[in-house]
Design a protein around this motif. Sequence first.
Motif: not given
Length: 70
Positions: A46-60, A3-4
């Motif tokens: 709501a606009g543009r937001l900056k996230f760390d890529r690890s915050a993105i859910s692969m499953e969803m 999974r990792q």
Amino acid sequence: MKRQKDEKKFVEALKKGDKVITRSGLHGKVVELNDKDASCVIETMAGRLKFDRSAISMEMSKKLNPVEKK
């Protein structure tokens, strides 16, 4: 461990225009990728937001971007 590895491949394969969902449930579209700090900018209603890529859910996120079968 599998999974990792899958999560790592998914994060590395992100590209502009991909529709994603963060782990907290925020929906958006990738508009910018930064390899220097492994972040991405996501455009939401709501606009543009900056996230760390690890915050993105692969499953969803995979449900939003169906993979083409060859």
